[in-house]
Design a protein around this motif. Structure first.
Motif, PDB file in Angstrom:
ATOM      1  N   MET A 226       0.826  -1.215   0.000  1.00  0.00           N
ATOM      2  CA  MET A 226       0.000   0.000   0.000  1.00  0.00           C
ATOM      3  C   MET A 226       0.856   1.259   0.000  1.00  0.00           C
ATOM      4  O   MET A 226       0.502   2.266  -0.622  1.00  0.00           O
ATOM      5  N   LEU A 227       1.991   1.210   0.679  1.00  0.00           N
ATOM      6  CA  LEU A 227       2.879   2.382   0.724  1.00  0.00           C
ATOM      7  C   LEU A 227       3.598   2.614  -0.605  1.00  0.00           C
ATOM      8  O   LEU A 227       4.193   3.672  -0.803  1.00  0.00           O
ATOM      9  N   LYS A 228       3.560   1.643  -1.488  1.00  0.00           N
ATOM     10  CA  LYS A 228       4.098   1.844  -2.839  1.00  0.00           C
ATOM     11  C   LYS A 228       3.106   2.623  -3.695  1.00  0.00           C
ATOM     12  O   LYS A 228       3.473   3.211  -4.710  1.00  0.00           O
ATOM     13  N   ILE A 229       1.849   2.600  -3.281  1.00  0.00           N
ATOM     14  CA  ILE A 229       0.790   3.285  -4.039  1.00  0.00           C
ATOM     15  C   ILE A 229       0.568   4.701  -3.524  1.00  0.00           C
ATOM     16  O   ILE A 229       0.478   5.651  -4.302  1.00  0.00           O
ATOM     17  N   TYR A 230       0.490   4.833  -2.207  1.00  0.00           N
ATOM     18  CA  TYR A 230       0.202   6.134  -1.587  1.00  0.00           C
ATOM     19  C   TYR A 230       1.491   6.765  -1.075  1.00  0.00           C
ATOM     20  O   TYR A 230       2.202   6.189  -0.268  1.00  0.00           O
ATOM     21  N   ARG A 231       1.781   7.978  -1.542  1.00  0.00           N
ATOM     22  CA  ARG A 231       3.051   8.629  -1.240  1.00  0.00           C
ATOM     23  C   ARG A 231       2.977   9.498   0.015  1.00  0.00           C
ATOM     24  O   ARG A 231       1.923  10.009   0.374  1.00  0.00           O
ATOM     25  N   ASN A 232       4.149   9.623   0.643  1.00  0.00           N
ATOM     26  CA  ASN A 232       4.308  10.540   1.780  1.00  0.00           C
ATOM     27  C   ASN A 232       3.241  10.351   2.859  1.00  0.00           C
ATOM     28  O   ASN A 232       2.495  11.270   3.199  1.00  0.00           O
ATOM     29  N   THR A 233       3.204   9.149   3.400  1.00  0.00           N
ATOM     30  CA  THR A 233       2.187   8.855   4.408  1.00  0.00           C
ATOM     31  C   THR A 233       2.682   7.786   5.375  1.00  0.00           C
ATOM     32  O   THR A 233       3.793   7.272   5.240  1.00  0.00           O
ATOM     33  N   PHE A 234       1.818   7.437   6.338  1.00  0.00           N
ATOM     34  CA  PHE A 234       2.131   6.418   7.333  1.00  0.00           C
ATOM     35  C   PHE A 234       1.215   5.212   7.175  1.00  0.00           C
ATOM     36  O   PHE A 234       0.075   5.345   6.719  1.00  0.00           O
ATOM     37  N   ALA A 235       1.722   4.066   7.591  1.00  0.00           N
ATOM     38  CA  ALA A 235       0.905   2.856   7.674  1.00  0.00           C
ATOM     39  C   ALA A 235       1.033   2.290   9.081  1.00  0.00           C
ATOM     40  O   ALA A 235       2.132   2.226   9.634  1.00  0.00           O
ATOM     41  N   LEU A 236      -0.080   1.890   9.646  1.00  0.00           N
ATOM     42  CA  LEU A 236      -0.120   1.333  11.000  1.00  0.00           C
ATOM     43  C   LEU A 236      -0.481  -0.150  10.908  1.00  0.00           C
ATOM     44  O   LEU A 236      -1.480  -0.512  10.286  1.00  0.00           O
ATOM     45  N   VAL A 237       0.357  -1.001  11.526  1.00  0.00           N
ATOM     46  CA  VAL A 237       0.129  -2.448  11.503  1.00  0.00           C
ATOM     47  C   VAL A 237      -0.037  -2.940  12.944  1.00  0.00           C
ATOM     48  O   VAL A 237       0.847  -2.741  13.776  1.00  0.00           O
ATOM     49  N   VAL A 238      -1.161  -3.575  13.220  1.00  0.00           N
ATOM     50  CA  VAL A 238      -1.457  -4.093  14.558  1.00  0.00           C
ATOM     51  C   VAL A 238      -1.605  -5.611  14.476  1.00  0.00           C
ATOM     52  O   VAL A 238      -2.394  -6.115  13.669  1.00  0.00           O
ATOM     53  N   SER A 239      -0.844  -6.337  15.305  1.00  0.00           N
ATOM     54  CA  SER A 239      -0.881  -7.799  15.303  1.00  0.00           C
ATOM     55  C   SER A 239      -1.218  -8.314  16.697  1.00  0.00           C
ATOM     56  O   SER A 239      -0.571  -7.929  17.675  1.00  0.00           O
ATOM     57  N   THR A 240      -2.212  -9.179  16.777  1.00  0.00           N
ATOM     58  CA  THR A 240      -2.591  -9.734  18.077  1.00  0.00           C
ATOM     59  C   THR A 240      -3.328 -11.046  17.881  1.00  0.00           C
ATOM     60  O   THR A 240      -3.562 -11.487  16.762  1.00  0.00           O
ATOM     61  N   GLU A 241      -3.662 -11.688  18.987  1.00  0.00           N
ATOM     62  CA  GLU A 241      -4.518 -12.877  18.988  1.00  0.00           C
ATOM     63  C   GLU A 241      -5.419 -12.774  20.196  1.00  0.00           C
ATOM     64  O   GLU A 241      -5.094 -12.086  21.164  1.00  0.00           O
ATOM     65  N   ASN A 242      -6.577 -13.414  20.127  1.00  0.00           N
ATOM     66  CA  ASN A 242      -7.546 -13.316  21.207  1.00  0.00           C
ATOM     67  C   ASN A 242      -7.759 -14.687  21.823  1.00  0.00           C
ATOM     68  O   ASN A 242      -8.122 -15.639  21.135  1.00  0.00           O
ATOM     69  N   ILE A 243      -7.523 -14.788  23.121  1.00  0.00           N
ATOM     70  CA  ILE A 243      -7.570 -16.076  23.808  1.00  0.00           C
ATOM     71  C   ILE A 243      -8.931 -16.341  24.453  1.00  0.00           C
ATOM     72  O   ILE A 243      -9.382 -17.484  24.546  1.00  0.00           O
ATOM     73  N   THR A 244      -9.609 -15.281  24.896  1.00  0.00           N
ATOM     74  CA  THR A 244     -10.824 -15.412  25.696  1.00  0.00           C
ATOM     75  C   THR A 244     -11.839 -16.396  25.118  1.00  0.00           C
ATOM     76  O   THR A 244     -12.325 -17.286  25.801  1.00  0.00           O
ATOM     77  N   GLN A 245     -12.166 -16.232  23.837  1.00  0.00           N
ATOM     78  CA  GLN A 245     -13.184 -17.092  23.235  1.00  0.00           C
ATOM     79  C   GLN A 245     -12.604 -18.340  22.576  1.00  0.00           C
ATOM     80  O   GLN A 245     -13.342 -19.109  21.958  1.00  0.00           O
ATOM     81  N   ASN A 246     -11.304 -18.533  22.726  1.00  0.00           N
ATOM     82  CA  ASN A 246     -10.676 -19.654  22.037  1.00  0.00           C
ATOM     83  C   ASN A 246      -9.950 -20.600  22.984  1.00  0.00           C
ATOM     84  O   ASN A 246      -9.077 -21.362  22.563  1.00  0.00           O
ATOM     85  N   TRP A 247     -10.316 -20.526  24.262  1.00  0.00           N
ATOM     86  CA  TRP A 247      -9.793 -21.477  25.241  1.00  0.00           C
ATOM     87  C   TRP A 247     -10.570 -22.781  25.079  1.00  0.00           C
ATOM     88  O   TRP A 247     -11.794 -22.791  25.014  1.00  0.00           O
ATOM     89  N   TYR A 248      -9.844 -23.872  24.988  1.00  0.00           N
ATOM     90  CA  TYR A 248     -10.486 -25.167  24.739  1.00  0.00           C
ATOM     91  C   TYR A 248     -10.832 -25.857  26.053  1.00  0.00           C
ATOM     92  O   TYR A 248      -9.984 -26.006  26.931  1.00  0.00           O
ATOM     93  N   PHE A 249     -12.081 -26.289  26.186  1.00  0.00           N
ATOM     94  CA  PHE A 249     -12.554 -26.916  27.426  1.00  0.00           C
ATOM     95  C   PHE A 249     -12.886 -28.399  27.243  1.00  0.00           C
ATOM     96  O   PHE A 249     -13.619 -28.972  28.034  1.00  0.00           O
ATOM     97  N   GLY A 250     -12.325 -29.006  26.181  1.00  0.00           N
ATOM     98  CA  GLY A 250     -12.578 -30.419  25.928  1.00  0.00           C
ATOM     99  C   GLY A 250     -11.403 -31.292  26.320  1.00  0.00           C
ATOM    100  O   GLY A 250     -10.482 -30.854  27.011  1.00  0.00           O
TER     101      GLY A 250
END
Length: 483
Positions: A226-250
């Protein structure tokens, strides 16, 4: 939309195109005039002009060539700064408390409890990792509301720290990429960020789901495009995972392993393609290489979210996982190698490849494994588990110091999914090891099955940022981990 509105919209688009491409458009009449004048000259006249005006001609060609080169080459992408989430101490969960909690919930049978205890002991995780509040609760609260609370706590805290350190004008952020594999609410996590920080209305936002632990590199690759297309700007990248709803109870053992490995975490990265930001940036992005083995059934199914016989949802890890990861790694480094390895290593690799092809009937030579230690100063191997780090250390013939950041990240924070490579980079900075010109290889594996790489070069001697996630405990590391 009425006719006048359409006309205004088109005029604005043409104006934007004209201003953006004005230097290129200016070259068109200049080149046309030059070619017309040249075409009017006879061969003898052209020879005389070149003879008496050779310096002027060389100067003109040089200027035109240089202009075209700099206008056509892709813009450099810089990493201004990044931040990793440090949960509050109240969310720590040591091995003993983990097992006690598992017993109290009453959903696991004796065999499952014994299996989890065994996995924890071999996992490489220490007693300082974190789990969300909903998992600490007795009974656990795997609700949508609790999952949102976890996402907001991780993402907003990380972004607040990043924005405080960079002092960036949030209205200048044109690109937003968020990746979270297993929690994709509506409105999306990217919309949640736009709403919280009041980002511009025309921000290009992307929400990546279901892409596993390697999605952090995928998000960087997308932001880079995307930064190759749009000049003179910023890009924000957020990486995470969510455990609350993905805890296995089996009680399916292949689905219990993620409970023992995955922990609370997240990262936020701010990228820029402004040439003026080079001086204040930490790194420059050099390469991204993505490998997808999804066309193979075994690879596609080796990390698979499903329901067990009791209809309890979890992520199942196949016994073939490490073998498939090895194949994905081979494919990835075959593409990456020519981009980063010195010529001496490329010749040896090519010679072995040719020899094996020419002498098929005879005993094959062992494939030559290039020495990536000649190409990189630091390695950020996804802290997916002890087995992942062991396998890459062996496959790439690395030394213990090269996998130290990965082992210590796994010990201190556990498997934080797509953000783990940033905790590892933060560890290297906190140790004061990142020097100007150092090259960093971030490599991650994820469901699908994918292996993705990102290569960075340090633009200066990099000091840890304020609120570095390791600053409170770096003096205690490295610690001895039982292998």
């Amino acid at each position: 939309m009425d006719e006048n509105a359409k006309i205004r919209k088109n005029v604005k688009l043409y104006y934007h195109y004209l201003i953006t491409n004005f230097p290129k458009l200016l070259l068109v009449p200049l080149i046309s005039v030059l070619l017309m004048n040249i075409s009017r000259l006879s061969l003898n006249q052209l020879s005389l002009h070149l003879h008496y005006n050779l310096l002027a001609f060389i100067f003109l060609v040089t200027v035109l060539g240089t202009t075209l080169f700099f206008m056509s080459r892709p813009r450099s992408v810089y990493l201004l700064d990044y931040s990793c989430y440090l949960p509050p101490s109240t969310l720590k969960l040591d091995h003993q408390k983990f097992m006690k909690h598992s017993i109290i919930t009453g959903t696991f049978n004796e065999s499952s409890l014994e299996f989890q205890s065994k996995i924890l002991k071999r996992s490489g995780l220490g007693d300082q990792t974190y789990l969300p509040e909903a998992v600490h609760s007795i009974p656990p609260r795997p609700t949508m509301a609790a999952a949102r609370e976890e996402a907001e706590q991780v993402i907003f805290s990380t972004l607040d720290s990043l924005f405080e350190n960079t002092k960036v004008n949030l209205k200048e952020i044109s690109v937003l990429v968020v990746n979270c594999s297993l929690f994709n609410p509506t409105p999306s996590l990217s919309s949640m960020i736009v709403n919280k920080y009041k980002l511009r209305e025309n921000v290009k936002s992307f929400n990546l789901g279901g892409m596993g632990c390697s999605a952090g590199v995928i998000a960087i690759d997308l932001a880079n495009d995307m930064l190759k297309i749009y000049r003179n700007t910023f890009a924000l990248v957020v990486s995470t995972e969510n455990i609350t709803q993905n805890w296995y109870f089996g009680n399916k053992k292949a689905m219990l392993i993620p409970n023992c490995l995955f922990r609370l975490g997240g990262s936020a990265v701010l990228l820029s393609n402004k040439s003026c930001d080079r001086k204040r940036s930490k790194y420059k992005l050099v390469h991204t290489v993505r490998t997808h083995k999804g066309s193979d059934e075994k690879a596609f199914n080796c990390v698979y979210q499903e329901q067990d016989e009791a209809l309890k949802t979890g992520v199942s890890l196949s016994k073939d996982l490490m073998a498939i990861a090895g194949e994905a790694l081979k494919t990835n480094i075959t593409t990456l190698g020519p981009l980063v390895l010195p010529m001496s290593e490329q010749i040896l690799f090519f010679a072995t490849f040719v020899a094996n092809k020419l002498f098929k009937a005879k005993k094959k030579m062992r494939p030559y494994v290039p020495d990536f230690k000649l190409a990189f100063d630091h390695f950020c191997i996804h802290a997916g588990g002890r087995a992942v780090i062991d396998e890459l250390e062996k496959s790439l013939r690395l030394l213990p110091k090269h996998v130290e950041a990965s082992r210590m990240t796994l010990h201190r924070f556990g498997n934080t999914s797509s953000s783990s490579i940033w905790y590892e980079l933060a560890y290297t900075e906190a140790k004061g090891r990142m020097k100007k010109g150092n090259r960093v290889w971030q490599i991650a594996f994820g469901s699908g099955f994918k292996c993705n790489s990102a290569v960075w070069v340090a633009l200066r001697d990099v000091e840890p940022s304020v609120n570095n996630s390791w600053e409170h405990c770096i003096h205690r590391y490295p610690v001895k981990v039982d292998l």
